[in-house]
Enzyme design. Structure first.
Site, PDB file in Angstrom:
ATOM      1  N   SER A  46       0.860  -1.226   0.100  1.00  0.00           N
ATOM      2  CA  SER A  46       0.163  -0.079  -0.080  1.00  0.00           C
ATOM      3  C   SER A  46       0.987   1.257  -0.013  1.00  0.00           C
ATOM      4  CB  SER A  46      -1.018   0.020   1.228  1.00  0.00           C
ATOM      5  OG  SER A  46      -1.911   0.941   1.085  1.00  0.00           O
ATOM      6  N   GLU A  47       0.947   2.021  -1.105  1.00  0.00           N
ATOM      7  CA  GLU A  47       1.726   3.196  -1.290  1.00  0.00           C
ATOM      8  C   GLU A  47       1.902   4.221  -0.017  1.00  0.00           C
ATOM      9  OE1 GLU A  47      -0.882   2.373  -3.376  1.00  0.00           O
ATOM     10  OE2 GLU A  47      -1.527   4.254  -4.450  1.00  0.00           O
TER      11      GLU A  47
END
Lengths: 209, 239
Positions: A46-47
């Site tokens: 998840s960035e």
């Protein structure tokens, strides 16, 4: 006949390989995590700063300090690691993420991708999409073959501002699967009940054998 | 040197002026310096430029400074959750510079590391590349040349961040995904203020587990955080 959202996500999940680190975009790509094949272990990035993204929490166990890139509450897994945004995009830009599965507004036959803005409409921003398509090993787009007016989203040239130039490797739509190759797009697979003729009629881009 | 201040207003004392450039941590509403943003609002300082991944929502985060028209310009990657933002942007009251999210994070990191510019592949061939220096490097397969654009480091007047714990010397520990932009933002300000949930005695944090060393943090304030959830998503327990 064609694939529905879940069938598209299930088809996209077939792209995953054991041991990969993968980033899933918002929308249909998020559903891909429900269809990861047996025996394939992938780690979801998840960035906003997390590897090893778990499912939604049980009611009452939501943690405001634990969200995904879509700002949804999520959970951690035994292998989870947290890091800051600079490191998160360092691993994206640095090619450590094997694949990103993203939604799109338009894809062109040369691999150009547009998925962040429509001029004259409300503009929300590109978030991490430009970094992802520039940096990850392989970019797979999952989207409807046509827009709500029935116009092909698989085009000769994108009409909208680009997210990335020549970045898409594979396109999965409700009608089938296409690869970006020399000279255009190549049909890899047709969705259940979709004929070659129908597929070609619904596609603006150049199709090559 | 004493870094601990009794409240956000006193922690900001002497640091605010009109037209200043502030870097803020947070992703969405997660890990935002909510106490310092409140105090900046109360100070009445205006014409601010913010480097912040998002712009909050209408009544929380940077959104509260948009309501009072204290913000002149935002440097952000995504501003989709804020109606007042859109209104001011479309009417020309507010300037907006979109940065790809990773470019924004790296601009903060670079600024904090004394690097005024760097080359990235992100945005090549898009509107983001317009007006930027382009250069090729042999990074492709078999040394093939690839296109890059230059982006500039961010050097802010002030950095405001939120952490979970600090010791009295400003060593910071973040919690889960609330770390996000807080670490790079903290490094790119001339002065950095960190608001935390708990200040612990110096010596009680494991030196091997400090996420951001206190050298980057000039002032610390402890307070109670609302920590609002933007998208509450849950699953049902299987029976």
């Amino acid at each position: 006949m064609a694939w529905d959202r879940n069938q598209m996500a299930a088809r996209a999940a077939q792209e995953l390989q054991d041991g990969w680190y993968v980033n899933l975009g918002i929308g249909i790509p998020t559903l891909v995590s429900n269809f990861i094949p047996e025996g394939v272990e992938v780690t979801l990035q998840s960035e906003n700063g997390m590897l090893g993204m778990g499912p939604f929490p049980y009611e009452g166990e939501e943690d405001p300090d634990l969200i995904n890139a879509g700002k949804q509450t999520i959970t951690e897994l035994p292998q989870t690691a947290y890091f800051d945004s600079a490191q998160s995009f360092a691993m994206i830009r640095g090619g450590k993420i094997a694949m990103a599965i993203l939604g799109a507004m338009e894809v062109a036959e040369n691999g150009d991708l547009a998925n962040w803005m429509i001029p004259g409409k409300l503009v929300k921003g590109m978030g991490g999409a430009m970094d992802l398509v520039a940096g990850v090993g392989r970019v797979v787009v999952v989207m409807d073959h046509a827009n709500k007016h029935g116009v092909s989203k698989v085009l000769k040239d994108c009409t909208l501002p680009l997210t990335g130039k020549g970045v898409v490797d594979r396109i999965i739509t409700n009608l089938g699967v296409l690869d970006v190759v020399e000279g255009g797009l190549k049909i890899v697979e047709l969705a259940d009940g979709v004929s070659d003729e129908e597929f070609r009629a619904a596609t603006e881009a150049t199709l090559v054998d | 040197m004493k870094k601990v201040y009794p409240n956000a207003a006193e922690a900001l004392d002497g640091l605010l002026s009109d037209d200043m450039f502030i870097a803020a941590g947070g992703f969405g509403l997660c890990g935002i310096p909510e106490l310092l943003l409140d105090a900046i609002k109360d100070s009445g300082v205006k014409n601010l430029t913010f480097a912040s991944n998002n712009a909050g929502v209408d009544d929380f985060g940077i959104g509260i400074l948009l309501q009072t028209k204290q913000v002149r310009k935002m440097i952000s990657s995504y501003v989709g959750e804020n109606a007042e933002f859109m209104r001011q942007y479309l009417s020309g009251e507010l300037e907006l510079e979109f940065n790809p999210q990773g470019t924004l994070a790296e601009r903060m990191r670079a600024g904090g590391a004394g690097i005024p510019g760097f080359f990235t592949k992100t945005g090549v061939g898009t509107v983001i590349a317009d007006g930027k220096l382009e250069k090729q490097f042999p990074t492709g397969a078999d040394g093939a040349m690839e296109d890059y654009i230059m982006e500039e480091g961010i050097f802010a007047d002030l950095a405001i961040v939120k952490a979970w714990k600090a010791d009295e010397t400003g060593n910071l520990v973040f919690r889960k995904t609330a770390r996000n932009f807080n670490a790079p933002a903290a490094t790119c300000g001339k002065i950095c203020i960190a608001e935390v949930e708990e200040i612990v005695p110096t010596g009680s944090l494991d030196p091997d587990s400090i996420h951001l060393p206190g050298i980057y943090v000039n002032r610390i304030v402890q307070g109670t955080h609302e920590k609002r959830i933007e998208q509450r998503t849950v699953r049902q327990k299987e029976v």
